[in-house]
Scaffold this motif. Sequence first.
Motif, mmCIF file in Angstrom:
data_model
loop_
_atom_site.group_PDB
_atom_site.id
_atom_site.type_symbol
_atom_site.label_atom_id
_atom_site.label_comp_id
_atom_site.label_asym_id
_atom_site.label_seq_id
_atom_site.Cartn_x
_atom_site.Cartn_y
_atom_site.Cartn_z
ATOM 1 N N ILE A 151 50.886 42.339 51.974
ATOM 2 C CA ILE A 151 50.706 43.645 52.198
ATOM 3 C C ILE A 151 49.078 43.781 52.131
ATOM 4 C CG2 ILE A 151 52.692 44.671 51.426
ATOM 5 C CD1 ILE A 151 51.389 45.425 48.968
ATOM 6 N N MET A 152 48.664 44.637 52.726
ATOM 7 C CA MET A 152 47.064 44.936 52.732
ATOM 8 C C MET A 152 46.996 46.222 51.650
ATOM 9 S SD MET A 152 46.033 42.530 54.365
ATOM 10 C CE MET A 152 44.301 43.076 54.618
ATOM 11 N N ILE A 153 46.080 46.362 50.680
ATOM 12 C CA ILE A 153 45.892 47.324 49.794
ATOM 13 C C ILE A 153 44.281 47.429 49.659
ATOM 14 C CG2 ILE A 153 47.942 47.004 48.406
ATOM 15 C CD1 ILE A 153 46.290 45.376 46.217
ATOM 16 N N ASP A 154 43.942 48.763 49.425
ATOM 17 C CA ASP A 154 42.443 49.066 49.379
ATOM 18 C C ASP A 154 41.962 49.104 47.823
ATOM 19 O OD1 ASP A 154 42.292 49.673 51.934
ATOM 20 O OD2 ASP A 154 42.890 51.562 51.808
ATOM 21 N N THR A 155 40.851 48.271 47.655
ATOM 22 C CA THR A 155 40.290 48.231 46.282
ATOM 23 C C THR A 155 38.965 48.484 46.317
ATOM 24 O OG1 THR A 155 39.356 45.704 46.722
ATOM 25 C CG2 THR A 155 41.881 46.014 45.957
ATOM 26 N N ALA A 156 38.273 48.793 45.136
ATOM 27 C CA ALA A 156 37.062 49.163 45.007
ATOM 28 C C ALA A 156 36.122 47.963 45.768
ATOM 29 C CB ALA A 156 36.365 49.093 43.565
ATOM 30 N N ASN A 157 36.614 46.885 46.021
ATOM 31 C CA ASN A 157 35.728 45.628 46.696
ATOM 32 C C ASN A 157 36.208 45.705 48.266
ATOM 33 O OD1 ASN A 157 34.299 45.181 44.627
ATOM 34 N ND2 ASN A 157 35.802 43.974 43.745
ATOM 35 N N GLY A 158 36.897 46.536 48.561
ATOM 36 C CA GLY A 158 37.521 46.600 49.866
ATOM 37 C C GLY A 158 38.960 46.224 50.421
ATOM 38 N N THR A 159 39.360 45.944 51.337
ATOM 39 C CA THR A 159 41.012 45.864 51.576
ATOM 40 C C THR A 159 41.271 44.151 51.450
ATOM 41 O OG1 THR A 159 40.843 47.407 53.155
ATOM 42 C CG2 THR A 159 42.736 46.045 53.339
ATOM 43 N N VAL A 160 42.155 44.086 50.792
ATOM 44 C CA VAL A 160 42.588 42.828 50.291
ATOM 45 C C VAL A 160 44.106 42.510 50.584
ATOM 46 C CG1 VAL A 160 40.838 42.459 48.755
ATOM 47 C CG2 VAL A 160 43.246 43.160 48.000
ATOM 48 N N MET A 161 44.613 41.131 51.108
ATOM 49 C CA MET A 161 45.826 40.913 51.253
ATOM 50 C C MET A 161 46.561 40.465 49.718
ATOM 51 S SD MET A 161 47.459 38.019 53.827
ATOM 52 C CE MET A 161 46.745 38.644 55.014
ATOM 53 N N ALA A 162 47.755 40.933 49.649
ATOM 54 C CA ALA A 162 48.512 40.789 48.273
ATOM 55 C C ALA A 162 49.939 40.800 48.552
ATOM 56 C CB ALA A 162 48.302 42.037 47.377
ATOM 57 N N ARG A 163 50.549 40.230 47.512
ATOM 58 C CA ARG A 163 52.212 39.957 47.605
ATOM 59 C C ARG A 163 52.854 40.901 46.676
ATOM 60 N NH1 ARG A 163 50.281 35.229 47.302
ATOM 61 N NH2 ARG A 163 51.186 34.470 45.491
ATOM 62 N N ARG A 164 54.060 41.188 46.822
ATOM 63 C CA ARG A 164 54.749 42.111 45.778
ATOM 64 C C ARG A 164 55.545 41.223 44.853
ATOM 65 N NH1 ARG A 164 54.915 47.411 47.239
ATOM 66 N NH2 ARG A 164 54.371 47.956 49.342
ATOM 67 N N GLY A 165 55.428 41.837 43.510
ATOM 68 C CA GLY A 165 56.143 41.094 42.435
ATOM 69 C C GLY A 165 56.884 41.941 41.679
ATOM 70 N N LYS A 166 57.545 41.377 40.434
ATOM 71 C CA LYS A 166 57.834 42.338 39.698
ATOM 72 C C LYS A 166 57.879 41.704 38.165
ATOM 73 C CE LYS A 166 61.263 45.114 40.815
ATOM 74 N NZ LYS A 166 62.520 45.608 41.366
ATOM 75 N N ILE A 167 57.456 42.601 37.206
ATOM 76 C CA ILE A 167 57.353 42.243 35.893
ATOM 77 C C ILE A 167 58.643 42.436 35.136
ATOM 78 C CG2 ILE A 167 56.077 42.441 33.714
ATOM 79 C CD1 ILE A 167 53.792 43.356 35.009
ATOM 80 N N GLU A 168 59.332 41.427 34.736
ATOM 81 C CA GLU A 168 60.718 41.777 34.089
ATOM 82 C C GLU A 168 60.362 42.345 32.680
ATOM 83 O OE1 GLU A 168 62.728 38.144 33.339
ATOM 84 O OE2 GLU A 168 62.562 37.396 35.582
#
Length: 207
Positions: free
Chosen positions: A131-148
């Motif tokens: 997915i693409m998310i907006d950060t303070a340093n611009g748009t970056v590509m990331a992946r979804r996960g889950k903390i157990e």
Amino acid sequence: MTGLQPNTVWWIVVLVALAAGLVARRPSLGTIVRGVFGWAAIAFVIVLIVAHRHEIGGVFTNLAGQLGISSQQVSGETVRIRMSPDGHFWARVSLNGVSRTMLVDSGATITAISEATATAAGITTNSSFPIMIDTANGTVMARRGKIEALALGPLRTRDLSVVVSENFGDLDVLGMNFLSRLGSWRVEGKTLILEPDSTVTAETNFT
């Protein structure tokens, strides 16, 4: 937009003033060169500090904990975190049993962690759907996960969604999807106060 910006005008004034001072003093070429390199070094250090201010804040928080002057205090089920010198709130958090210092950011919709933290905590991600998310340093590509399992002092929750990206560097952020599970959170003066939901049991806390 036309015309000079206020910051540009300010820098021009500073440069003109410095040039006038140099002309009046008539320094040698060597003195001028040393002065230029000196100011350039100072500017470089300032840029580095600003660019890595979050990581530096986390380091100071870790050192404070090791020295016994921690900014994170627990009273019963309530956690209080004093604002750090960088103006942010840093929390000592356990992710699947792995300790990390994380920036508490109510402006972040979802909790975000670095690749290194995800690997250390054994957090797997869905690499098929980045997915693409907006950060303070611009748009970056990331992946979804889950903390157990996540614990911040006595506050514990399970199956918390996160996004993981190497573009986060060493920065780990607790976002609103964590804060929204609390009974309440607020800032009083320079202290962040986190309280569990009183309607859930102490065993599960705010899961």
